[in-house]
Design a protein around this motif. Structure first.
Motif, short mmCIF file in Angstrom:
data_model
loop_
_atom_site.label_atom_id
_atom_site.label_comp_id
_atom_site.label_asym_id
_atom_site.label_seq_id
_atom_site.Cartn_x
_atom_site.Cartn_y
_atom_site.Cartn_z
N ASN A 45 0.89 -1.28 0.10
CA ASN A 45 0.13 -0.02 0.11
C ASN A 45 0.85 1.25 0.20
O ASN A 45 0.66 2.40 -0.65
N TRP A 46 2.03 1.23 0.64
CA TRP A 46 2.87 2.33 0.83
C TRP A 46 3.58 2.43 -0.84
O TRP A 46 3.62 3.61 -1.09
N LEU A 47 3.84 1.59 -1.43
CA LEU A 47 4.62 1.40 -2.81
C LEU A 47 3.43 1.74 -3.75
O LEU A 47 3.99 1.85 -4.82
N ASP A 48 2.34 1.66 -3.28
CA ASP A 48 1.25 1.57 -4.66
C ASP A 48 1.31 2.48 -5.84
O ASP A 48 1.47 2.02 -6.78
N SER A 49 1.93 3.65 -5.57
CA SER A 49 1.89 4.63 -6.81
C SER A 49 3.36 4.76 -7.38
O SER A 49 3.64 5.63 -8.21
N TYR A 50 4.18 3.61 -6.65
CA TYR A 50 5.71 3.58 -7.30
C TYR A 50 5.98 2.38 -7.92
O TYR A 50 6.89 2.29 -8.54
N ILE A 51 5.13 1.11 -7.73
CA ILE A 51 5.55 -0.11 -8.00
C ILE A 51 5.32 -0.33 -9.63
O ILE A 51 6.21 -1.07 -10.08
N TYR A 52 4.48 0.17 -10.10
CA TYR A 52 4.10 0.06 -11.51
C TYR A 52 5.49 0.46 -12.40
O TYR A 52 5.89 1.53 -12.17
N ILE A 124 13.09 0.68 -6.34
CA ILE A 124 12.59 0.09 -4.77
C ILE A 124 13.87 -1.14 -4.49
O ILE A 124 13.87 -1.99 -5.33
N ILE A 125 14.08 -0.73 -3.34
CA ILE A 125 14.99 -1.96 -2.64
C ILE A 125 14.29 -2.51 -1.39
O ILE A 125 13.89 -1.54 -0.60
N PHE A 126 14.48 -3.70 -1.33
CA PHE A 126 13.92 -4.32 -0.17
C PHE A 126 15.22 -4.96 0.60
O PHE A 126 15.91 -5.60 0.22
N ILE A 127 15.46 -4.33 1.96
CA ILE A 127 16.28 -4.72 3.02
C ILE A 127 15.71 -5.60 4.06
O ILE A 127 15.18 -4.89 5.04
N ASP A 128 15.90 -6.99 4.11
CA ASP A 128 15.05 -7.74 5.01
C ASP A 128 16.13 -8.97 5.45
O ASP A 128 15.72 -10.02 5.06
N PRO A 129 17.19 -8.73 5.81
CA PRO A 129 18.37 -9.67 6.30
C PRO A 129 17.78 -10.73 7.29
O PRO A 129 16.93 -10.27 8.15
N PRO A 130 18.29 -11.88 7.38
CA PRO A 130 18.27 -12.44 8.67
C PRO A 130 18.59 -11.87 9.57
O PRO A 130 19.76 -11.30 9.81
N PHE A 131 17.71 -11.77 10.97
CA PHE A 131 18.07 -10.89 11.75
C PHE A 131 19.36 -11.28 12.81
O PHE A 131 20.09 -10.36 13.16
N TYR A 132 19.54 -12.35 12.99
CA TYR A 132 20.84 -12.97 13.47
C TYR A 132 22.20 -12.43 13.03
O TYR A 132 23.02 -12.47 13.43
N LEU A 133 22.16 -12.09 11.65
CA LEU A 133 23.40 -11.78 10.88
C LEU A 133 23.91 -10.13 11.37
O LEU A 133 24.95 -9.95 11.47
N ASN A 134 22.96 -9.35 11.98
CA ASN A 134 23.28 -7.95 12.28
C ASN A 134 24.29 -7.26 11.26
O ASN A 134 25.28 -6.79 11.75
N ILE A 135 23.63 -7.23 10.09
CA ILE A 135 24.40 -6.68 9.12
C ILE A 135 23.79 -5.55 8.29
O ILE A 135 24.01 -5.04 7.24
N ILE A 136 22.55 -4.96 8.97
CA ILE A 136 22.06 -4.03 8.35
C ILE A 136 22.39 -2.71 8.12
O ILE A 136 22.52 -2.04 7.16
N ASN A 137 23.15 -2.35 8.80
CA ASN A 137 24.15 -1.07 8.26
C ASN A 137 25.04 -1.20 7.50
O ASN A 137 25.30 -0.28 6.75
N LYS A 138 25.81 -2.50 7.15
CA LYS A 138 26.74 -2.76 6.29
C LYS A 138 26.03 -2.67 4.83
O LYS A 138 26.58 -2.20 3.92
#
Length: 192
Positions: A45-52, A124-138
């Motif tokens: 819903n957030w991406l609705d006007s951008y995804i097309y 559009i970029i999706f960043i959803d790493p496995p949480f145990y990796l702790n690499i989001i900032n990298k």
């Protein structure tokens, strides 16, 4: 290779677009927790006007649900990065069954790919790493440093922890946010 639908497989419903109510099947894994349907509906819903006709990068594809959901909602193309071979086989099987041909699955370590790939910018970029990796900032640093964004790119970040712990580039502005007890769902917009 078709994925065999077994009792221990996860069945994930596509929430919108032309594939709405179809299912994605993937193997159960303790290291993979696909974004739940209510959060995917919120995100798209957030991406609705951008995804097309957008070009998307799914940094940690896992089950492939964010990639497939993007295509269902008429993204032009998705590059899906995934390190686990069994996940890649599941994604391919689902794409074959759903007749999807505009997702490029890359069997890779996301950090290495972001460090070695030519500068491709995405809408559009999706960043959803496995949480145990702790690499989001990298991951955020590599995406910014290596110019994977452009003006008006949207970057979705899903993680556990404090928003203040994220090292966000100054050109990324908070666009949308949803929080529950521990998990954060954040959409940033690149201003330059």
């Amino acid at each position: 290779m078709q994925i065999k639908i077994k009792k221990n497989n996860i069945k994930i419903r596509i929430t919108g677009g032309y594939l709405r109510s179809q299912y994605v099947y993937t193997q159960r894994s303790i290291n993979m927790r696909p974004t739940i349907s209510i959060r995917r509906e919120m995100l798209f819903n957030w991406l609705d006007s951008y995804i097309y006709e957008s070009s998307c990068l799914d940094c940690f594809s896992g089950s492939g649900i964010l990639s497939i959901e993007s295509i269902s909602r008429h993204a032009k193309f998705v590059t899906a990065l995934e390190i686990q071979k069994k996940n890649i086989l599941s994604i391919r099987s689902n794409m074959n069954r759903l007749l999807i041909n505009n997702v490029k699955i890359v069997h890779t370590n996301t950090l290495k790919w972001l460090n070695s790939t030519n500068n491709n910018s995405f809408d559009i970029i999706f960043i959803d790493p496995p949480f145990y990796l702790n690499i989001i900032n990298k991951i955020i640093t590599l995406i910014y440093k290596n110019n994977f964004t452009k003006k008006d790119s949207l970057i979705y970040v899903e993680f556990y922890g404090s928003v203040e712990d994220l090292k966000i580039p100054k050109s990324w502005k908070l666009y949308k946010i949803k929080m529950n007890k521990k998990k954060k769902y954040i959409l940033y917009k690149c201003l330059s």
